[in-house]
Design a protein around this motif. Structure first.
Motif, mmCIF file in Angstrom:
data_model
loop_
_atom_site.group_PDB
_atom_site.id
_atom_site.type_symbol
_atom_site.label_atom_id
_atom_site.label_comp_id
_atom_site.label_asym_id
_atom_site.label_seq_id
_atom_site.Cartn_x
_atom_site.Cartn_y
_atom_site.Cartn_z
ATOM 1 N N SER A 1 -0.165 1.966 -10.820
ATOM 2 C CA SER A 1 0.043 3.060 -11.761
ATOM 3 C C SER A 1 -1.316 3.547 -12.246
ATOM 4 C CB SER A 1 0.906 2.615 -12.941
ATOM 5 O OG SER A 1 0.260 1.579 -13.656
ATOM 6 N N GLY A 2 -1.292 4.702 -12.910
ATOM 7 C CA GLY A 2 -2.513 5.204 -13.531
ATOM 8 C C GLY A 2 -3.162 6.370 -12.835
ATOM 9 N N GLY A 3 -2.635 6.768 -11.687
ATOM 10 C CA GLY A 3 -3.218 7.916 -11.004
ATOM 11 C C GLY A 3 -2.927 9.211 -11.739
ATOM 12 N N GLY A 4 -3.554 10.272 -11.274
ATOM 13 C CA GLY A 4 -3.330 11.572 -11.889
ATOM 14 C C GLY A 4 -4.317 12.605 -11.416
ATOM 15 N N LEU A 5 -4.257 13.756 -12.057
ATOM 16 C CA LEU A 5 -5.161 14.872 -11.767
ATOM 17 C C LEU A 5 -6.181 14.972 -12.884
ATOM 18 C CD1 LEU A 5 -5.981 17.510 -10.302
ATOM 19 C CD2 LEU A 5 -4.189 18.671 -11.634
ATOM 20 N N VAL A 6 -7.456 14.896 -12.516
ATOM 21 C CA VAL A 6 -8.533 14.981 -13.498
ATOM 22 C C VAL A 6 -9.631 15.893 -12.962
ATOM 23 C CG1 VAL A 6 -8.069 12.695 -14.472
ATOM 24 C CG2 VAL A 6 -9.714 12.949 -12.594
ATOM 25 N N GLN A 7 -10.510 16.279 -13.868
ATOM 26 C CA GLN A 7 -11.659 17.071 -13.458
ATOM 27 C C GLN A 7 -12.820 16.159 -13.068
ATOM 28 O OE1 GLN A 7 -12.451 19.802 -16.727
ATOM 29 N NE2 GLN A 7 -11.169 21.368 -15.776
ATOM 30 N N ALA A 8 -13.706 16.695 -12.283
ATOM 31 C CA ALA A 8 -14.898 15.955 -11.898
ATOM 32 C C ALA A 8 -15.638 15.470 -13.148
ATOM 33 C CB ALA A 8 -15.806 16.825 -11.048
ATOM 34 N N GLY A 9 -16.105 14.229 -13.090
ATOM 35 C CA GLY A 9 -16.806 13.632 -14.207
ATOM 36 C C GLY A 9 -15.924 12.815 -15.135
ATOM 37 N N ALA A 10 -14.624 12.949 -14.978
ATOM 38 C CA ALA A 10 -13.685 12.221 -15.838
ATOM 39 C C ALA A 10 -13.534 10.767 -15.376
ATOM 40 C CB ALA A 10 -12.336 12.922 -15.840
ATOM 41 N N SER A 11 -12.749 10.039 -16.146
ATOM 42 C CA SER A 11 -12.471 8.636 -15.848
ATOM 43 C C SER A 11 -10.967 8.415 -15.736
ATOM 44 C CB SER A 11 -13.034 7.731 -16.945
ATOM 45 O OG SER A 11 -14.434 7.846 -17.040
ATOM 46 N N LEU A 12 -10.613 7.423 -14.961
ATOM 47 C CA LEU A 12 -9.232 6.967 -14.844
ATOM 48 C C LEU A 12 -9.247 5.454 -14.687
ATOM 49 C CD1 LEU A 12 -7.363 9.334 -12.315
ATOM 50 C CD2 LEU A 12 -6.821 9.027 -14.741
ATOM 51 N N ARG A 13 -8.176 4.818 -15.137
ATOM 52 C CA ARG A 13 -8.016 3.400 -14.873
ATOM 53 C C ARG A 13 -6.717 3.186 -14.123
ATOM 54 N NH1 ARG A 13 -7.457 -1.772 -18.952
ATOM 55 N NH2 ARG A 13 -5.375 -0.868 -19.230
ATOM 56 N N LEU A 14 -6.820 2.625 -12.949
ATOM 57 C CA LEU A 14 -5.642 2.253 -12.168
ATOM 58 C C LEU A 14 -5.267 0.809 -12.480
ATOM 59 C CD1 LEU A 14 -6.546 3.745 -8.674
ATOM 60 C CD2 LEU A 14 -5.510 4.875 -10.648
ATOM 61 N N SER A 15 -3.976 0.563 -12.478
ATOM 62 C CA SER A 15 -3.457 -0.789 -12.684
ATOM 63 C C SER A 15 -2.551 -1.152 -11.529
ATOM 64 C CB SER A 15 -2.664 -0.874 -13.993
ATOM 65 O OG SER A 15 -3.460 -0.530 -15.113
ATOM 66 N N CYS A 16 -2.489 -2.427 -11.241
ATOM 67 C CA CYS A 16 -1.592 -2.931 -10.202
ATOM 68 C C CYS A 16 -1.023 -4.250 -10.690
ATOM 69 C CB CYS A 16 -2.343 -3.116 -8.894
ATOM 70 S SG CYS A 16 -1.380 -3.901 -7.585
ATOM 71 N N VAL A 17 0.286 -4.276 -10.858
ATOM 72 C CA VAL A 17 0.975 -5.481 -11.318
ATOM 73 C C VAL A 17 1.584 -6.186 -10.121
ATOM 74 C CG1 VAL A 17 2.785 -6.396 -12.793
ATOM 75 C CG2 VAL A 17 1.452 -4.414 -13.545
ATOM 76 N N ALA A 18 1.350 -7.487 -10.037
ATOM 77 C CA ALA A 18 1.848 -8.283 -8.923
ATOM 78 C C ALA A 18 2.955 -9.219 -9.379
ATOM 79 C CB ALA A 18 0.709 -9.087 -8.312
ATOM 80 N N SER A 19 3.883 -9.481 -8.475
ATOM 81 C CA SER A 19 4.940 -10.454 -8.727
ATOM 82 C C SER A 19 5.289 -11.129 -7.410
ATOM 83 C CB SER A 19 6.170 -9.782 -9.335
ATOM 84 O OG SER A 19 6.690 -8.799 -8.467
ATOM 85 N N GLY A 20 5.903 -12.289 -7.526
ATOM 86 C CA GLY A 20 6.363 -12.981 -6.337
ATOM 87 C C GLY A 20 5.515 -14.167 -5.924
ATOM 88 N N ARG A 21 4.333 -14.274 -6.501
ATOM 89 C CA ARG A 21 3.461 -15.405 -6.212
ATOM 90 C C ARG A 21 2.517 -15.582 -7.395
ATOM 91 N NH1 ARG A 21 1.606 -18.399 -1.692
ATOM 92 N NH2 ARG A 21 2.712 -17.204 -0.112
ATOM 93 N N THR A 22 2.029 -16.790 -7.572
ATOM 94 C CA THR A 22 1.092 -17.051 -8.668
ATOM 95 C C THR A 22 -0.127 -16.152 -8.518
ATOM 96 O OG1 THR A 22 1.821 -19.350 -8.798
ATOM 97 C CG2 THR A 22 -0.288 -18.801 -9.834
#
Length: 124
Positions: free
Chosen positions: A7-28
């Motif tokens: 999650s965390g994607g999107g449309l931004v302008q050049a120079g901006a910041s974004l933080r992507l996240s990835c949640v895992a399940s099914g294994r330690t």
């Protein structure tokens, strides 16, 4: 089998910041090396960043060094990709991937599980 949800994607302008996240399940989660890859239209999937399972060693492709940071929170089963100073050439679908007891390799073949991807679009 590990399930990964980005999650965390999107449309931004050049120079901006974004933080992507990835949640895992099914294994330690703490036994998983995690990687971020991206694929732009008409291009092959490429490695962006990786973090190993045991030590906080990280690796980055040259084009994102100094702009992107990969990190993990084992308590939240989550890996992050903090992206700053985004450029139009960063536009791609970003995927997270998991490699049991791995090193955060740049080789996509090392990863057993993949998320569905999240779109990042950077406008000029």
């Amino acid at each position: 089998q590990v399930q990964l949800v980005e999650s965390g994607g999107g449309l931004v302008q050049a120079g901006a910041s974004l933080r992507l996240s990835c949640v895992a399940s099914g294994r330690t989660f703490s036994t998983l090396a995690m990687g971020w890859f991206r694929q732009a239209p008409g291009k092959e999937r490429e490695f962006v960043a990786g973090i190993d399972w045991r030590q906080p060693r990280t690796a980055y492709t040259d084009s994102v060094k100094g702009r992107f940071t990969i990190s993990r929170d084992n308590a939240k089963n989550t890996v992050y990709l903090q992206m700053s100073s985004l450029k139009p050439e960063d536009t791609a679908v970003y995927y997270c991937a998991a490699d049991f007891l791995g090193s955060g390799s740049q080789r996509s073949s090392e990863y057993e599980s993949w998320g569905q991807g999240t779109q990042v679009t950077v406008s000029s």
